[in-house]
Design a protein around this motif. Sequence first.
Motif, PDB file in Angstrom:
ATOM      1  N   ALA A 157       4.366  10.906   2.240  1.00 28.17           N
ATOM      2  CA  ALA A 157       3.712   9.705   2.056  1.00 28.17           C
ATOM      3  C   ALA A 157       4.274   8.451   2.770  1.00 28.17           C
ATOM      4  O   ALA A 157       5.491   8.748   3.154  1.00 28.17           O
ATOM      5  CB  ALA A 157       3.867   9.335   0.490  1.00 28.17           C
ATOM      6  N   GLN A 179      -3.028  15.618  -3.081  1.00 31.70           N
ATOM      7  CA  GLN A 179      -2.788  14.203  -2.633  1.00 31.70           C
ATOM      8  C   GLN A 179      -3.443  13.346  -3.359  1.00 31.70           C
ATOM      9  O   GLN A 179      -2.974  12.336  -3.969  1.00 31.70           O
ATOM     10  CB  GLN A 179      -2.928  14.262  -1.133  1.00 31.70           C
ATOM     11  N   HIS A 236      -5.764   6.548  -0.108  1.00 29.97           N
ATOM     12  CA  HIS A 236      -5.028   5.363   0.082  1.00 29.97           C
ATOM     13  C   HIS A 236      -5.109   4.472  -1.388  1.00 29.97           C
ATOM     14  O   HIS A 236      -6.056   4.742  -2.070  1.00 29.97           O
ATOM     15  CB  HIS A 236      -5.951   4.293   1.134  1.00 29.97           C
ATOM     16  N   LEU A 295      -0.045   5.443   1.441  1.00 28.73           N
ATOM     17  CA  LEU A 295      -0.989   6.245   1.974  1.00 28.73           C
ATOM     18  C   LEU A 295      -0.509   7.881   1.632  1.00 28.73           C
ATOM     19  O   LEU A 295       0.912   8.096   2.203  1.00 28.73           O
ATOM     20  CB  LEU A 295      -1.092   5.876   3.274  1.00 28.73           C
ATOM     21  N   HIS A 355       0.747  -1.233   0.054  1.00 32.57           N
ATOM     22  CA  HIS A 355       0.083   0.252  -0.101  1.00 32.57           C
ATOM     23  C   HIS A 355       0.778   1.206  -0.093  1.00 32.57           C
ATOM     24  O   HIS A 355       2.140   1.329   0.299  1.00 32.57           O
ATOM     25  CB  HIS A 355      -0.841   0.059   1.132  1.00 32.57           C
ATOM     26  N   ALA A 395      -2.084  10.372  -5.955  1.00 37.15           N
ATOM     27  CA  ALA A 395      -2.479   8.966  -5.856  1.00 37.15           C
ATOM     28  C   ALA A 395      -2.973   8.269  -7.218  1.00 37.15           C
ATOM     29  O   ALA A 395      -2.710   7.362  -7.717  1.00 37.15           O
ATOM     30  CB  ALA A 395      -3.624   9.025  -4.858  1.00 37.15           C
ATOM     31  N   GLY A 410       4.157   3.944   3.011  1.00 35.35           N
ATOM     32  CA  GLY A 410       3.651   2.700   2.408  1.00 35.35           C
ATOM     33  C   GLY A 410       4.628   1.529   2.708  1.00 35.35           C
ATOM     34  O   GLY A 410       5.514   1.851   3.313  1.00 35.35           O
ATOM     35  N   HIS A 418      -9.365   7.270   3.094  1.00 35.42           N
ATOM     36  CA  HIS A 418      -8.851   6.564   4.419  1.00 35.42           C
ATOM     37  C   HIS A 418      -8.944   7.658   5.532  1.00 35.42           C
ATOM     38  O   HIS A 418      -8.795   9.174   5.107  1.00 35.42           O
ATOM     39  CB  HIS A 418      -7.532   6.058   4.016  1.00 35.42           C
ATOM     40  N   PRO A 440      -1.208  11.404   3.096  1.00 42.34           N
ATOM     41  CA  PRO A 440      -1.785  12.031   4.228  1.00 42.34           C
ATOM     42  C   PRO A 440      -2.379  13.384   3.668  1.00 42.34           C
ATOM     43  O   PRO A 440      -1.991  14.044   2.843  1.00 42.34           O
ATOM     44  CB  PRO A 440      -0.861  12.235   5.144  1.00 42.34           C
TER      45      PRO A 440
END
Length: 312
Positions: free
Chosen positions: A215, A185, A255, A172, A170, A189, A217, A250, A174
């Motif tokens: 980030a 963000q 995410h 992420l 994964h 992604a 992960g 998320h 934020p």
Amino acid sequence: MKRFCVLLLLLAAPAAAEKRLLEAIVVRVNERILTVSDLRQRAVERAAETGKKLTPEDIPTFLQEAVDELCLLERASELKIEVERADVEAAVAQLKEQNHIADDKAFDELLANLGMTRKQLEERLKATITINRTLQKEVGQLPITEEELKSRYEKEKERFAIPEKVHLEHVLFPIKSDGSNAESQWERARRLVAAVRAGADFSQSVAEETKKGDASGGDLGEIALPDLREEVAKAVANLQTGEVSDPFAHPAGVHVIRVKNRIPSSYKPFSQVVEQLRLEEMDRRYRQRLRSVVDNLKTRYVVEVHPEYFSL
């Protein structure tokens, strides 16, 4: 003077009634009895041992267990089963060891906290040993074949189901509490997902994003589907091995999940659960046989139960 005598009678009546109630016989098996005070003491001991007080709903079972015990003690007398003082002392020593208590004073303090004296404990231990020896004679051996256990395994196989798992990676992105970076963000992604779907390596892409500082992960390992967060479960529901999810919300940001591998659901093999099944089946048969033994004894003994005398 007459008024004074009447007053004394009125004051004495409740005390006399209470004394009669406390000594009322609640359970009787032949000449063995348990009074209200006996059973209340047992209720206190049980609460101390289990951490749960007896409730009115528990009383029928509580009294049934008391009847069973007296029946078995009566049967022990018929079988002339004896318990030596040394047997009781050994049981006391074992209790001390289990509770890591070296001296008698500390042990007596522990018993006091349980609402029990040393004499009461020894009496209960003697009764327990006597009952166990009686049951060994009455219940006997309970052989269980491998075929019987395999049959039970097949009937109850769902108990041993291992749910499907997914091995996940994964990343992420934020989002700040004020949401000021949300749009950027989400865009990061989406770019990562597009790049991976075009052939870029997911792990390398995540590493590049994490180098930028905000980030996070990596590899999440294998996780059973029932243990996934709801939004993650939805994101990976239709993904095959090697596929990456669309970006999704998320609580901490945006995410993206990649399914590294899917591990199909399966069952624990018989070899892993055979001893568990054996113990369960032995317990079931033991209880069944015990019930049969006690029920038979009840037909031979004089058994009386007066639940109306017992209250908490």
